[in-house]
Write a protein that holds these residues in place. Structure first.
Motif, mmCIF file in Angstrom:
data_model
loop_
_atom_site.group_PDB
_atom_site.id
_atom_site.type_symbol
_atom_site.label_atom_id
_atom_site.label_comp_id
_atom_site.label_asym_id
_atom_site.label_seq_id
_atom_site.Cartn_x
_atom_site.Cartn_y
_atom_site.Cartn_z
ATOM 1 N N SER B 2 0.832 -1.197 0.000
ATOM 2 C CA SER B 2 0.000 0.000 0.000
ATOM 3 C C SER B 2 0.870 1.251 0.000
ATOM 4 C CB SER B 2 -0.904 0.015 1.229
ATOM 5 O OG SER B 2 -1.875 -0.993 1.115
ATOM 6 N N ARG B 3 0.431 2.228 -0.772
ATOM 7 C CA ARG B 3 1.231 3.431 -0.963
ATOM 8 C C ARG B 3 0.806 4.548 -0.013
ATOM 9 N NH1 ARG B 3 1.228 3.471 -7.580
ATOM 10 N NH2 ARG B 3 3.060 2.171 -7.859
ATOM 11 N N ASP B 6 -2.764 6.110 0.351
ATOM 12 C CA ASP B 6 -3.927 5.332 0.810
ATOM 13 C C ASP B 6 -4.089 5.503 2.318
ATOM 14 O OD1 ASP B 6 -6.023 3.594 1.053
ATOM 15 O OD2 ASP B 6 -4.933 1.816 0.375
ATOM 16 N N VAL B 7 -4.630 6.645 2.727
ATOM 17 C CA VAL B 7 -4.689 6.985 4.153
ATOM 18 C C VAL B 7 -6.106 6.938 4.718
ATOM 19 C CG1 VAL B 7 -2.613 8.400 4.080
ATOM 20 C CG2 VAL B 7 -4.827 9.470 3.684
ATOM 21 N N GLN B 10 -7.050 6.275 8.480
ATOM 22 C CA GLN B 10 -5.898 6.475 9.362
ATOM 23 C C GLN B 10 -6.049 7.765 10.152
ATOM 24 O OE1 GLN B 10 -1.767 5.838 8.312
ATOM 25 N NE2 GLN B 10 -2.409 4.959 6.376
#
Lengths: 94, 89
Positions: B2-3, B6-7, B10
């Motif tokens: 996952s980069r 991709d939050v 969070q």
């Protein structure tokens, strides 16, 4: 796979692809409900990877219970997902 | 894996700043970057998903330290260099 109908339960595949994908991390492995089809579109993962003739697949709006994703919340979260991102949920999961 | 982009879900990024009557752009250069990207996609220099991939390929430290349209400009430069439209450097 494919040909999902509104109301069907599907599980998002849990894989974590190396490149671009349109699967947010928070729905991976989760079970949701098909809301509606959005027609057929080139698979973004393959377009992003420079594939000359990317697969064209059905895209579905899938609804998830916020509580399933984050343990709280009474609302639904909808995500548009390509056919190859999802599979039919097993009966016990539905 | 996952980069950095991709939050979703969070915590730790602070509250969202919601501006009343937010303008489409906060500076003229942002509008130029937007237009430049549109022209490059429409002329087939690269595809929109390749652009999104280029944004996500940024160094995570740089990604988190830059603004939305700064990331766009960096991704445009990356793609134009890779396609030899721009010389390196």
């Amino acid at each position: 796979m494919g040909d999902f109908r509104a109301g069907e339960r599907v599980r998002v595949r849990a894989g974590d692809p190396a490149g671009h994908t349109r699967v947010p991390r928070y729905v991976r492995g989760q079970v949701g409900r098909i809301v509606e089809s959005q027609g057929r579109w080139a698979l973004a993962d393959e377009v992003a990877a420079g594939v000359a003739e990317p697969r064209v697949e059905a895209v579905y709006t899938v609804a998830f219970a916020a509580r399933d994703l984050w343990g709280e919340g009474d609302h639904e979260v909808t995500v548009d997902l390509w056919e190859s991102y999802i599979e039919r949920a097993r009966r016990a999961e539905a | 894996m996952s980069r950095v982009n991709d939050v979703g879900g969070q915590t730790g990024f602070g509250a969202l700043r919601i501006e009343a009557d937010e303008p489409p752009f906060h500076a003229d250069w942002e509008a130029r970057v937007f237009a430049l990207n549109s022209v490059l996609v429409r002329n087939g220099v690269y595809r929109l998903d390749e652009f999104r991939d280029a944004v996500e390929r940024m160094d995570p430290r740089q990604y988190l330290a830059t603004s939305y349209y700064e990331r766009w400009l960096i991704a445009i430069e990356t793609l134009l260099a890779e396609r030899k439209v721009l010389a390196d450097g």
